[in-house]
Design an enzyme around this catalytic site. Structure first.
Site, mmCIF file in Angstrom:
data_model
loop_
_atom_site.group_PDB
_atom_site.id
_atom_site.type_symbol
_atom_site.label_atom_id
_atom_site.label_comp_id
_atom_site.label_asym_id
_atom_site.label_seq_id
_atom_site.Cartn_x
_atom_site.Cartn_y
_atom_site.Cartn_z
ATOM 1 N N ASN A 1 2.879 27.551 41.343
ATOM 2 C CA ASN A 1 3.907 26.560 41.008
ATOM 3 C C ASN A 1 4.786 26.395 42.243
ATOM 4 O OD1 ASN A 1 6.039 25.071 40.053
ATOM 5 N ND2 ASN A 1 6.726 26.579 38.521
ATOM 6 N N GLU B 1 13.109 26.796 34.173
ATOM 7 C CA GLU B 1 14.020 25.941 34.974
ATOM 8 C C GLU B 1 14.210 24.591 34.305
ATOM 9 O OE1 GLU B 1 11.818 26.604 38.568
ATOM 10 O OE2 GLU B 1 12.473 28.699 38.513
ATOM 11 N N SER C 1 8.142 36.840 40.007
ATOM 12 C CA SER C 1 8.078 37.720 41.179
ATOM 13 C C SER C 1 6.741 38.439 41.309
ATOM 14 C CB SER C 1 9.247 38.717 41.173
ATOM 15 O OG SER C 1 10.484 38.016 41.233
ATOM 16 N N HIS D 1 8.889 25.184 31.432
ATOM 17 C CA HIS D 1 9.326 26.181 32.411
ATOM 18 C C HIS D 1 10.805 26.480 32.191
ATOM 19 C CE1 HIS D 1 10.221 28.166 36.178
ATOM 20 N NE2 HIS D 1 8.934 28.378 36.288
ATOM 21 N N LYS E 1 7.071 24.319 42.821
ATOM 22 C CA LYS E 1 8.458 23.921 42.507
ATOM 23 C C LYS E 1 8.927 22.833 43.473
ATOM 24 C CE LYS E 1 9.239 28.397 40.357
ATOM 25 N NZ LYS E 1 10.147 29.473 40.023
ATOM 26 N N GLU F 1 6.938 34.224 31.174
ATOM 27 C CA GLU F 1 7.784 34.331 32.365
ATOM 28 C C GLU F 1 9.179 34.797 31.947
ATOM 29 O OE1 GLU F 1 6.078 31.697 35.746
ATOM 30 O OE2 GLU F 1 7.612 30.566 34.695
HETATM 31 P P1 13P Z 1 8.568 33.462 41.326
HETATM 32 O O1 13P Z 1 7.136 33.902 41.516
HETATM 33 O O2 13P Z 1 9.168 32.851 42.552
HETATM 34 O O3 13P Z 1 9.392 34.521 40.695
HETATM 35 O O4 13P Z 1 8.496 32.250 40.261
HETATM 36 C C1 13P Z 1 7.776 32.424 39.091
HETATM 37 C C2 13P Z 1 7.719 31.123 38.393
HETATM 38 O O5 13P Z 1 8.713 30.623 37.909
HETATM 39 C C3 13P Z 1 6.417 30.455 38.303
HETATM 40 O O6 13P Z 1 6.460 29.369 37.438
#
Ligand code: 13P
Length: 250
Positions: A9, A97, A212, A95, A11, A167
């Protein structure tokens, strides 16, 4: 047996130039390292470039979001039919976010889930608890509520054509990975919850861990019985670390 899956992802990251370099690096290394299903999810405006770059490498394309509507006066939205035109097979939905920064609630995520499946695309449905919810012992309730929003509207069998990503919000972008045991506990909870409704769906659905995950911790997480792959943020932005995770996935 469930095929392992690793999805990047990306982002809100990248320029046309850096994305071209990233996908070139991943494509060059992928066949040598992975029998897993490998998916990359760039920002919408990079989909065309990435579609062209992946060619017949076997890497699949996903989007980070989609509209719940097909067309019309919905400024700023992207329809599932548009994503199909650019070769997307997957769409990340729900997600944290999107939920926590942009206010997408369970009802909207369920509408998007239906729209994505109606278009023949596969949702990667994200669920997970905030730190305060974990500390209050509410992890399972939170995850169950997020899943029920989909199950109650689309039916449990709809999850046959979807991927679930657990997540934990406190692990996203923080460097604080869930331990393999912490993650496995929630993955097993999700699979058992589905098994009560439909054993075959529970057996088939891929449940990814996200938060992470990196080249150093992927193998331990992926060795757990109910962790079928990863949804990778930061570590998917470098070909080397992403390929290392793909290799760990098998
Ligand atoms: P990180 O791997 O940067 O923690 O992000 C995880 C994530 O939100 C994948 O959708």
């Amino acid at each position: 047996m469930r095929q392992p899956m690793v999805a990047g992802n990306w982002k809100l990251n990248g320029s046309r130039e850096s994305v071209a370099a990233l996908i070139a690096g991943i494509s060059a290394g992928i066949s040598a390292v992975s029998k897993s299903e490998v998916v990359v999810c760039p920002a919408f405006v990079h989909l065309a470039d990435v579609q062209q770059a992946i060619g017949d490498s076997g890497i699949k394309l996903g989007a980070q979001n989609a509209a719940d509507q097909e067309s019309g006066a919905f400024t700023g939205e992207i329809a599932t039919s548009m994503l199909q035109e650019f070769g997307c097979e997957y769409v990340i939905l729900g997600h944290s976010e999107r939920r926590n920064i942009y206010g997408e609630d369970d009802a909207l995520v369920a509408k998007k889930f239906a729209a994505v499946q109606a278009a023949g695309l596969k949702p990667i449905l994200c669920v997970g608890e905030l730190l305060e919810e974990r500390e209050a012992g509410a992890t399972e309730t939170v995850v169950a509520t997020q899943l029920d929003a989909i199950i109650n509207s689309a039916g449990v069998t709809a999850l046959t054509n979807a991927v679930i990503a657990y997540e934990p919000v406190w692990a996203i972008g923080t460097g604080k990975t869930a331990s393999p045991e912490q993650a496995q506990e929630v993955h097993a909870f999700i699979r058992q919850k589905l098994a009560v409704l439909d054993g075959s769906v529970a057996e088939k659905v891929q449940i990814l861990y996200g938060g992470s995950m990196n080249a150093g911790n992927a193998a331990d997480l992926l060795s757990m019985a109910d962790i079928d792959g990863g949804l990778i943020g930061g570590a998917s932005l470098q070909a080397e670390s992403f390929l290392a995770i793909c290799q760990a996935a098998g």
